[in-house]
Design an enzyme around this catalytic site. Sequence first.
Site, PDB file in Angstrom:
ATOM      1  N   GLY A 239       0.751  -1.245   0.000  1.00 11.34           N
ATOM      2  CA  GLY A 239       0.000   0.000   0.000  1.00 11.34           C
ATOM      3  C   GLY A 239       0.780   1.292   0.000  1.00 11.34           C
ATOM      4  O   GLY A 239       0.202   2.367  -0.162  1.00 11.34           O
ATOM      5  N   ARG A 314      -5.719   3.617 -15.727  1.00 14.58           N
ATOM      6  CA  ARG A 314      -5.737   4.320 -14.440  1.00 14.58           C
ATOM      7  C   ARG A 314      -6.364   5.714 -14.486  1.00 14.58           C
ATOM      8  O   ARG A 314      -7.136   6.065 -13.594  1.00 14.58           O
ATOM      9  CB  ARG A 314      -4.335   4.377 -13.831  1.00 14.58           C
ATOM     10  CG  ARG A 314      -3.755   2.966 -13.545  1.00 14.58           C
ATOM     11  CD  ARG A 314      -2.484   3.008 -12.733  1.00 14.58           C
ATOM     12  NE  ARG A 314      -2.769   3.503 -11.394  1.00 14.58           N
ATOM     13  CZ  ARG A 314      -2.565   4.729 -10.990  1.00 14.58           C
ATOM     14  NH1 ARG A 314      -2.014   5.623 -11.791  1.00 14.58           N
ATOM     15  NH2 ARG A 314      -2.897   5.090  -9.779  1.00 14.58           N
ATOM     16  N   CYS A 346     -13.540   4.991 -28.497  1.00 15.08           N
ATOM     17  CA  CYS A 346     -14.804   5.713 -28.604  1.00 15.08           C
ATOM     18  C   CYS A 346     -15.478   5.878 -27.255  1.00 15.08           C
ATOM     19  O   CYS A 346     -16.550   5.308 -27.011  1.00 15.08           O
ATOM     20  CB  CYS A 346     -15.725   4.965 -29.560  1.00 15.08           C
ATOM     21  SG  CYS A 346     -14.879   4.524 -31.062  1.00 15.08           S
TER      22      CYS A 346
HETATM   23  C1  LIG Z   1      -3.170  -4.983  -3.976  1.00 11.85           C
HETATM   24  C2  LIG Z   1      -2.640  -5.621  -2.758  1.00 11.85           C
HETATM   25  C3  LIG Z   1      -1.334  -5.374  -2.331  1.00 11.85           C
HETATM   26  C4  LIG Z   1      -0.419  -4.408  -3.029  1.00 11.85           C
HETATM   27  O1  LIG Z   1      -0.792  -3.090  -2.884  1.00 11.85           O
HETATM   28  P1  LIG Z   1       0.151  -1.926  -3.435  1.00 11.85           P
HETATM   29  O2  LIG Z   1      -0.582  -0.694  -3.184  1.00 11.85           O
HETATM   30  O3  LIG Z   1       0.374  -2.184  -4.871  1.00 11.85           O
HETATM   31  O4  LIG Z   1       1.431  -2.003  -2.660  1.00 11.85           O
HETATM   32  C5  LIG Z   1      -0.881  -6.058  -1.229  1.00 11.85           C
HETATM   33  N1  LIG Z   1      -1.666  -6.932  -0.558  1.00 11.85           N
HETATM   34  C6  LIG Z   1      -2.934  -7.184  -0.933  1.00 11.85           C
HETATM   35  C7  LIG Z   1      -3.747  -8.148  -0.166  1.00 11.85           C
HETATM   36  C8  LIG Z   1      -3.473  -6.538  -2.030  1.00 11.85           C
HETATM   37  O5  LIG Z   1      -4.731  -6.783  -2.403  1.00 11.85           O
END
Ligand SMILES: *Cc1c(COP(=O)(O)O)cnc(C)c1O
Length: 421
Positions: A239, A314, A346
């Site tokens: 995250g 994105r 489109c």
């Molecule tokens: C998507 C996800 C991640 C990675 O998140 P990032 O923001 O790309 O670092 C890690 N663990 C789980 C369970 C996820 O769903």
Amino acid sequence: MDHFLYRDGVLHAEDVPVAEIAAAVGTPFYVYSTATLLRHFTLFDDALDGMDHLVCYAMKAASNQAILKTLAQAGAGMDVVSGGEYARARAAGVSGDKIVFSGVGKTADEIRMALTGGIRQFNVESEPEMEVLNRVAGEVGVIAPITIRVNPDVDAKTHAKIATGKSENKFGIPIARAREVYAMAGAMDHLDVIGIDVHIGSQLTDLTPFELAYQKVAELTVQLREDGHDIRRLDLGGGLGIPYARSNEAPPLPTDYGALIKRTVGHLGCEIEIEPGRLIAGNAGLMVSEVIYVKSGEGRDFLILDGAMNDLIRPAMYEAHHDIVPVIEPAPGTEQTPYDIVGPVCESGDTFAKQRMMPPLAAGDLVAFRSAGAYGAVMSSEYNTRPLIPEVLVNADQYAVIRARPTFDEMINRDTIPGWF
Ligand SMILES: *Cc1c(COP(=O)(O)O)cnc(C)c1O
């Protein structure tokens, strides 16, 4: 930091001019830097130095075999969220004991596949999943190592589509019910409850939500141990965010994140796992595209590119910003002009940026989308029967196509005609 810099007026990927790759493989395409991938993995690995740990790359961010091999050879484990990702990780040479299986909707078939092939742990997200896992493990004749993903009810302060740690999100079990659910798991014959998992969202640009979540995990660890569970592994999720707009963002550093982990859970003596995806792959990739037309509209000019929302979704999906730079460096003092930068699909949603200040560009010029390495190629589609664009990996002065552009025939021949025609 990344390895995409101007040299002699031309954008390079490490030591390779981006224009040279464009000439060889055609546009649009993705290009990744080996050095950036490894640098980011190493930053995390070093940040947890002194703790028993494994960095499990969240491969949904970018899952090409060559990228997985690059990271696996550096010692990374993998966080997978589907049977397909599990198969990809194994195909890239990752052993089962370095693969963590996350996700809210693991099917019995996916579970069986991982139990048979070998798995480090399942991060269980619900009671029904726990029951299926227990049953399938019994059928296969193994004990499944599990953590339970708890939802700490903290606000990750990120885009709503990628926030996962609030009580209204579908992920994990509410932390308030954790002891009850752990008791259920502890009583199941084919599960080994080894730890706790938490993942609160993606693209977090402030460490505070991590701190709040990890404090809650630390408290829960003590409680669960009192309840008799041998909690010995903490999976702290991914995250950590990246700077999409270079000019005005400074997200936290992996070193600060590592220090936070030591501060909040370091005293518990647990093995630590983290699951970064975006921060490893995001700034390790560009999407390169060519200007097809410059179209003058009413009061605005459009740059129409050969790349589109199906190649990089994105901006359309998350209102995400990507810095877009010309591949040929503009001369110092070049005056910038505003463009709406769009693709040929489109849909009005096929807009990468509105009124973006750019140096004057003409048909045939190349532009590069920065920070496109994560959630770029993996989220692409063939909408409008546009071929999936090639992926290229650079390593110092070498480069290789790591996924080729399909031909129209290859795309069409994936369809099959029913016998009644
Ligand atoms: C998507 C996800 C991640 C990675 O998140 P990032 O923001 O790309 O670092 C890690 N663990 C789980 C369970 C996820 O769903």
